[in-house]
Design a protein around this motif. Sequence first.
Motif, PDB file in Angstrom:
ATOM      1  N   UNK A  82       0.395  -2.135  -0.759  1.00 14.50           N
ATOM      2  CA  UNK A  82       0.035  -2.795   0.183  1.00 14.50           C
ATOM      3  C   UNK A  82      -0.506  -4.175   0.116  1.00 14.50           C
ATOM      4  N   UNK A  83      -1.337  -4.462  -0.872  1.00 13.97           N
ATOM      5  CA  UNK A  83      -1.989  -5.746  -1.019  1.00 13.97           C
ATOM      6  C   UNK A  83      -1.011  -6.985  -1.225  1.00 13.97           C
ATOM      7  N   UNK A  84      -0.109  -6.429  -1.948  1.00 16.96           N
ATOM      8  CA  UNK A  84       1.103  -7.501  -2.240  1.00 16.96           C
ATOM      9  C   UNK A  84       2.012  -7.906  -0.744  1.00 16.96           C
ATOM     10  N   UNK A  85       2.190  -6.851  -0.085  1.00  9.49           N
ATOM     11  CA  UNK A  85       2.731  -6.802   1.027  1.00  9.49           C
ATOM     12  C   UNK A  85       1.848  -7.688   2.096  1.00  9.49           C
ATOM     13  N   UNK A  86       0.605  -7.588   2.092  1.00  8.51           N
ATOM     14  CA  UNK A  86       0.007  -8.640   2.963  1.00  8.51           C
ATOM     15  C   UNK A  86      -0.117  -9.889   2.659  1.00  8.51           C
ATOM     16  N   UNK A  87       0.085 -10.297   1.292  1.00  2.49           N
ATOM     17  CA  UNK A  87       0.255 -11.590   0.829  1.00  2.49           C
ATOM     18  C   UNK A  87       1.393 -12.265   1.091  1.00  2.49           C
ATOM     19  N   UNK A  88       2.597 -11.463   0.900  1.00  3.30           N
ATOM     20  CA  UNK A  88       3.780 -12.185   1.251  1.00  3.30           C
ATOM     21  C   UNK A  88       4.088 -11.780   2.749  1.00  3.30           C
ATOM     22  N   UNK A  89       3.266 -11.082   3.613  1.00  2.00           N
ATOM     23  CA  UNK A  89       3.237 -11.291   5.043  1.00  2.00           C
ATOM     24  C   UNK A  89       2.804 -12.598   5.477  1.00  2.00           C
ATOM     25  N   UNK A  90       1.389 -13.173   4.659  1.00  2.00           N
ATOM     26  CA  UNK A  90       1.239 -14.246   5.296  1.00  2.00           C
ATOM     27  C   UNK A  90       2.278 -15.499   4.881  1.00  2.00           C
ATOM     28  N   UNK A  91       2.839 -15.305   3.750  1.00  2.00           N
ATOM     29  CA  UNK A  91       3.903 -16.183   3.558  1.00  2.00           C
ATOM     30  C   UNK A  91       5.285 -16.093   4.522  1.00  2.00           C
ATOM     31  N   UNK A  92       5.860 -15.091   4.783  1.00  2.00           N
ATOM     32  CA  UNK A  92       6.631 -14.956   5.701  1.00  2.00           C
ATOM     33  C   UNK A  92       6.179 -15.342   7.124  1.00  2.00           C
ATOM     34  N   UNK A  93       4.976 -15.259   7.645  1.00  2.00           N
ATOM     35  CA  UNK A  93       4.549 -15.788   8.831  1.00  2.00           C
ATOM     36  C   UNK A  93       4.594 -17.391   8.815  1.00  2.00           C
ATOM     37  N   UNK A 123      -7.994  -2.117   3.984  1.00  2.00           N
ATOM     38  CA  UNK A 123      -7.097  -1.425   3.055  1.00  2.00           C
ATOM     39  C   UNK A 123      -7.699  -1.428   1.883  1.00  2.00           C
ATOM     40  N   UNK A 124      -8.567  -2.594   1.559  1.00  2.00           N
ATOM     41  CA  UNK A 124      -9.328  -2.498   0.061  1.00  2.00           C
ATOM     42  C   UNK A 124     -10.492  -1.663   0.256  1.00  2.00           C
ATOM     43  N   UNK A 125     -10.973  -1.415   1.340  1.00  2.00           N
ATOM     44  CA  UNK A 125     -12.228  -0.391   1.538  1.00  2.00           C
ATOM     45  C   UNK A 125     -11.791   0.924   1.792  1.00  2.00           C
ATOM     46  N   UNK A 126     -10.629   0.990   2.476  1.00  2.00           N
ATOM     47  CA  UNK A 126     -10.127   2.297   2.625  1.00  2.00           C
ATOM     48  C   UNK A 126      -9.759   2.850   1.372  1.00  2.00           C
ATOM     49  N   UNK A 127      -8.909   2.211   0.781  1.00  2.00           N
ATOM     50  CA  UNK A 127      -7.912   2.699  -0.572  1.00  2.00           C
ATOM     51  C   UNK A 127      -8.543   2.446  -1.846  1.00  2.00           C
ATOM     52  N   UNK A 128      -9.425   1.417  -1.760  1.00  2.00           N
ATOM     53  CA  UNK A 128     -10.093   1.223  -3.105  1.00  2.00           C
ATOM     54  C   UNK A 128     -11.564   1.519  -3.184  1.00  2.00           C
ATOM     55  N   UNK A 129     -12.447   1.230  -2.304  1.00  2.00           N
ATOM     56  CA  UNK A 129     -13.968   1.155  -2.412  1.00  2.00           C
ATOM     57  C   UNK A 129     -14.203   2.401  -1.983  1.00  2.00           C
ATOM     58  N   UNK A 130     -13.564   3.120  -0.902  1.00  2.00           N
ATOM     59  CA  UNK A 130     -14.009   4.464  -0.485  1.00  2.00           C
ATOM     60  C   UNK A 130     -13.889   5.597  -1.849  1.00  2.00           C
ATOM     61  N   UNK A 131     -12.791   5.142  -2.431  1.00  2.00           N
ATOM     62  CA  UNK A 131     -12.667   6.122  -3.639  1.00  2.00           C
ATOM     63  C   UNK A 131     -13.758   5.624  -4.796  1.00  2.00           C
ATOM     64  N   UNK A 132     -14.707   6.105  -4.730  1.00  2.00           N
ATOM     65  CA  UNK A 132     -15.642   5.533  -5.720  1.00  2.00           C
ATOM     66  C   UNK A 132     -15.187   5.635  -7.357  1.00  2.00           C
ATOM     67  N   UNK A 133     -14.377   6.503  -7.568  1.00  2.00           N
ATOM     68  CA  UNK A 133     -13.818   6.526  -9.048  1.00  2.00           C
ATOM     69  C   UNK A 133     -12.959   5.292  -9.379  1.00  2.00           C
ATOM     70  N   UNK A 134     -12.396   4.402  -8.392  1.00  2.00           N
ATOM     71  CA  UNK A 134     -11.624   3.224  -8.624  1.00  2.00           C
ATOM     72  C   UNK A 134     -12.550   2.081  -8.249  1.00  2.00           C
ATOM     73  N   UNK A 135     -13.387   2.273  -7.676  1.00  2.00           N
ATOM     74  CA  UNK A 135     -14.490   1.055  -7.275  1.00  2.00           C
ATOM     75  C   UNK A 135     -14.948   0.440  -8.445  1.00  2.00           C
ATOM     76  N   UNK A 136     -14.783  -0.669  -8.745  1.00  2.00           N
ATOM     77  CA  UNK A 136     -15.316  -1.735  -9.646  1.00  2.00           C
ATOM     78  C   UNK A 136     -16.036  -2.823  -9.266  1.00  2.00           C
ATOM     79  N   UNK A 137     -16.900  -3.138  -9.990  1.00  2.00           N
ATOM     80  CA  UNK A 137     -17.771  -4.660  -9.598  1.00  2.00           C
ATOM     81  C   UNK A 137     -16.797  -5.770  -9.559  1.00  2.00           C
ATOM     82  N   UNK A 138     -17.375  -6.654  -8.715  1.00  2.00           N
ATOM     83  CA  UNK A 138     -16.845  -7.962  -8.573  1.00  2.00           C
ATOM     84  C   UNK A 138     -16.626  -8.784  -9.886  1.00  2.00           C
TER      85      UNK A 138
END
Length: 185
Positions: free
Chosen positions: A1-12, A168-183
Amino acid sequence: MAAGIAMSANICYITLSAFILQNDYHLSPQVYGWITVAITSAAFVGKLINTRLIRTFTPKGVLIISYSLITFVGLVLAAAICMHILSLELLLICVFICTAVQNFIYSNAFVGAIKPFAQIKGSASALYGAWQYLVPAIAGSCIAIFINHGNSALASAYTILGIIGFSSYYIFLYANKTNALPLNH
């Protein structure tokens, strides 16, 4: 979904740019073409900067930086429009930044999407590709409705896409503590 958001900015931007640059700023098609070449160079600049960022931040950290910059660019454009100070130069700087940042997202999102599914790379890649094209198709359809609003539509699109990226970052990555990585590493 992240790449789709980036491509959406380009399409806009692609959807609105001819209307903004030729109708609002009265630029000739030749000048529009040269501006397109300059904006396209931002993709190359973004890839160069990304190679430096990944030395300091994790891919997820780069995603957060990317969404922050896209949202910031959208808010700068919106503020400049509200204050009636949006110039062609400021518009192009903002679009250049957003285009460069999109390239931070593409490679880092791909790494994050495929790495956990090494045993089923083909299926994971297919799903990644489907999202990469579905999200921009929806965004392009939505932005086309507001084509006559030019700069305001672009500012809104960048801001909304940045916020959707954070969400989407916080819903799909951060909320899932097993995938959350520090910055940072």
